[in-house]
Design an enzyme around this catalytic site. Structure first.
Site, short mmCIF file in Angstrom:
data_model
loop_
_atom_site.label_atom_id
_atom_site.label_comp_id
_atom_site.label_asym_id
_atom_site.label_seq_id
_atom_site.Cartn_x
_atom_site.Cartn_y
_atom_site.Cartn_z
N ARG A 30 0.80 -1.23 0.00
CA ARG A 30 0.00 0.00 0.00
C ARG A 30 0.83 1.27 0.00
NH1 ARG A 30 -4.33 -0.97 4.66
NH2 ARG A 30 -5.63 0.50 3.54
N GLN A 88 -1.24 2.75 -5.46
CA GLN A 88 -2.40 3.36 -4.78
C GLN A 88 -3.72 3.25 -5.55
OE1 GLN A 88 -1.16 7.10 -2.97
NE2 GLN A 88 0.34 5.94 -1.77
N ASP A 145 -5.37 -0.05 -4.62
CA ASP A 145 -5.50 -0.37 -3.20
C ASP A 145 -6.97 -0.62 -2.83
OD1 ASP A 145 -5.48 -0.56 -0.46
OD2 ASP A 145 -4.39 1.32 -0.12
N SER A 169 -8.16 0.06 0.82
CA SER A 169 -8.53 1.44 1.11
C SER A 169 -9.88 1.80 0.49
CB SER A 169 -7.46 2.41 0.60
OG SER A 169 -6.33 2.36 1.43
N TYR A 199 0.84 0.63 10.58
CA TYR A 199 -0.16 -0.11 11.37
C TYR A 199 0.16 0.00 12.86
CZ TYR A 199 -1.36 -2.06 6.85
OH TYR A 199 -1.77 -2.20 5.55
P1 NAD Z 1 -6.76 -1.03 9.96
O1 NAD Z 1 -8.07 -1.33 9.28
O2 NAD Z 1 -5.78 -2.10 10.10
O3 NAD Z 1 -7.05 -0.47 11.43
C1 NAD Z 1 -7.82 0.68 11.63
C2 NAD Z 1 -7.20 1.49 12.71
O4 NAD Z 1 -7.33 0.83 13.97
C3 NAD Z 1 -5.72 1.77 12.55
O5 NAD Z 1 -5.54 3.17 12.43
C4 NAD Z 1 -5.07 1.22 13.81
O6 NAD Z 1 -4.01 2.02 14.29
C5 NAD Z 1 -6.25 1.22 14.77
N1 NAD Z 1 -6.11 0.33 15.91
C6 NAD Z 1 -5.62 -0.93 15.97
N2 NAD Z 1 -5.66 -1.41 17.21
C7 NAD Z 1 -6.21 -0.43 17.98
C8 NAD Z 1 -6.50 -0.31 19.35
N3 NAD Z 1 -6.25 -1.29 20.21
N4 NAD Z 1 -7.05 0.85 19.79
C9 NAD Z 1 -7.30 1.86 18.94
N5 NAD Z 1 -7.05 1.81 17.63
C10 NAD Z 1 -6.50 0.68 17.14
O7 NAD Z 1 -6.04 0.20 9.25
P2 NAD Z 1 -6.14 0.76 7.74
O8 NAD Z 1 -7.28 1.69 7.65
O9 NAD Z 1 -6.10 -0.38 6.79
O10 NAD Z 1 -4.81 1.62 7.60
C11 NAD Z 1 -3.80 1.61 8.53
C12 NAD Z 1 -2.68 2.51 8.09
O11 NAD Z 1 -2.25 2.25 6.75
C13 NAD Z 1 -2.99 3.97 8.12
O12 NAD Z 1 -1.88 4.60 8.66
C14 NAD Z 1 -3.13 4.36 6.72
O13 NAD Z 1 -2.85 5.73 6.50
C15 NAD Z 1 -2.08 3.50 6.12
N6 NAD Z 1 -2.24 3.41 4.69
C16 NAD Z 1 -1.25 3.90 3.93
C17 NAD Z 1 -1.38 3.87 2.59
C18 NAD Z 1 -0.30 4.44 1.75
O14 NAD Z 1 0.76 4.72 2.23
N7 NAD Z 1 -0.52 4.61 0.49
C19 NAD Z 1 -2.51 3.35 1.99
C20 NAD Z 1 -3.51 2.85 2.80
C21 NAD Z 1 -3.37 2.89 4.17
#
Ligand code: NAD
Length: 398
Positions: free
Chosen positions: A120, A126, A129, A132, A227
């Protein structure tokens, strides 16, 4: 080269891997597109609309015989049994959570490519993805469900019949879905707070209009690749206890911390539920067969606690918006397919970082480095399944 779309068979699945608009793009790249009759029905996409876009509408058997089979979810047993060497299947295969499927796909000799394993952070990945795109839809729908279940208004309303105060919404987990849930609840006029174990999410939450909640009992828990890291048992207990006070002060709570293949972290305990006011609503996007972010939640079920708190076990939300979800997924999967094609044929290059990230099986073997067999010997074992509060499995499906 023939590329097909099959009708999804998972219960409740209404999405389809390609929409007619994407058919045109694949045809322009020299690909023949076959669509199983009825594949788009549950997303209001007719066979005629695919035919008008240049696809051939075919039987299931013909679709499954194509060189590349495009799917949204995992292939069912019948599809797996029909695959053979030389074929490619692409879908949200969740191989980290379902290693057994990866082994069975490898045994067919087919090449399996998983949309949820796309690296990702690679800028060129992107547009592909799907985690997302689908999480965005889920976050939006979670906020809408919260508003629909809540017996009062989200916005402040001043009318001749009285003034309604705005709803207080709390979003737990500020990833892609959480940010969309915040934005949607804000657009509906609610006052929104949000919390995540990763402190870097503060600015993101604030940028879409939420107040960030900082817990004093739990330190930063950022892990690798954007993450969260796994919390220790002590941290989990402290987090649950401190969160309970915040939860009790909110009308609607939306939880988004999903850890597919493992038990999602429990954020809202029985005690926290008991402290909530009657009429409060919780939408648990982490609801899964393994348990959810909320004590007692179950996927696809809405329950009301004895003290009047409505808990919506909101698993599989993208499928409830099949037109939007299919359109976005179609852009993701056709973007990946076109990336893998040169001169109308597949040109796989495992030396390419993006391709190495998504190819799960090839030539009869599971080839993805994250799926290497467990190390032998006393210390060697598979990653822990069903571990509460464990770190995110990067690439696992939503
Ligand atoms: P996810 O679905 O895995 O989790 C959702 C959120 O839950 C996360 O922000 C995580 O920190 C939080 N979480 C986990 N355990 C927790 C707890 N015990 N208490 C509170 N919160 C908790 O996450 P996601 O939406 O798939 O994305 C995670 C990361 O990936 C983000 O930082 C996002 O910006 C990043 N991301 C980056 C790109 C990129 O660089 N192009 C693309 C997509 C996502």
């Amino acid at each position: 080269m023939k590329v097909s779309v099959v009708k999804e068979t998972a219960p409740g699945e209404r999405r389809v891997a390609l929409v007619p608009e994407a058919v045109g793009k694949l045809r322009a790249a020299g690909l023949d597109v076959l669509v199983e009759s009825g594949a788009g029905d549950r997303a209001w996409l007719t066979d005629d609309s695919y035919a008008e876009a240049g696809a051939s509408v075919v039987s299931r058997g013909e679709a499954l015989a194509a060189d590349v089979v495009l799917m949204v979810g995992k292939p069912d047993d019948a599809i797996v049994q029909g695959l053979h060497a030389g074929q490619v299947v692409i879908g949200l295969l969740a191989p980290l959570a379902d290693r057994e499927l990866a082994d069975r796909l490898a045994a067919t000799g087919a090449t399996a490519i998983s949309m949820d394993m796309i690296p990702r952070t690679l800028p060129r990945a992107q547009p592909m993805d799907a985690l997302s795109s689908q999480a965005n839809i889920a976050g939006y729908k979670a906020a809408i469900i919260g508003a629909a279940e809540f017996g009062r208004f989200f916005p402040m309303l001043i009318t001749a019949a009285g003034t309604a105060r705005p709803a207080k919404v709390l979003v737990l987990g500020i990833g892609v879905a959480g940010l969309q849930a915040i934005g949607t609840a804000r657009r509906l006029g609610a006052i929104v707070s949000a919390y995540d174990v990763r402190p870097e999410t503060r600015t993101e939450a604030e940028s879409v209009g939420a107040t960030f909640i900082e817990l004093t009992s739990v330190g930063p828990a950022s892990g690798e690749g954007g993450y969260a890291r796994a919390l220790t048992e002590d941290e989990r207990g402290a987090q649950q206890e401190e969160l309970a006070g915040h939860i009790a002060r909110h009308d609607v709570v939306i939880t988004t911390a999903q850890v597919p293949g493992r038990r999602p972290p429990l954020l809202v305990t029985e005690d926290a539920l008991k402290a909530m006011a009657a009429g409060s609503v919780i939408v648990d996007m982490g609801a899964s067969e393994l348990g959810g972010n909320v004590a007692g939640s179950a996927p696809g079920q809405t329950t009301v606690t004895e003290n009047g708190v409505t808990i919506v076990g909101a698993g599989h939300l993208p499928s409830t918006m099949p037109a939007a979800a299919s359109a976005m997924y179609a852009r993701n999967i056709s973007g990946l397919l076109l990336y893998l094609v040169a001169d109308g044929e597949l040109a796989l290059d495992p030396g390419d970082e993006l391709q190495a990230g998504v190819i799960i099986t090839r030539d009869g073997a599971v080839v993805h480095p994250a799926l290497a067999p467990p190390a032998a010997g006393p210390g060697g074992s598979s990653p822990p399944a069903n571990t509460e509060g464990s770190a995110r499995v990067p690439g696992a499906a939503s």
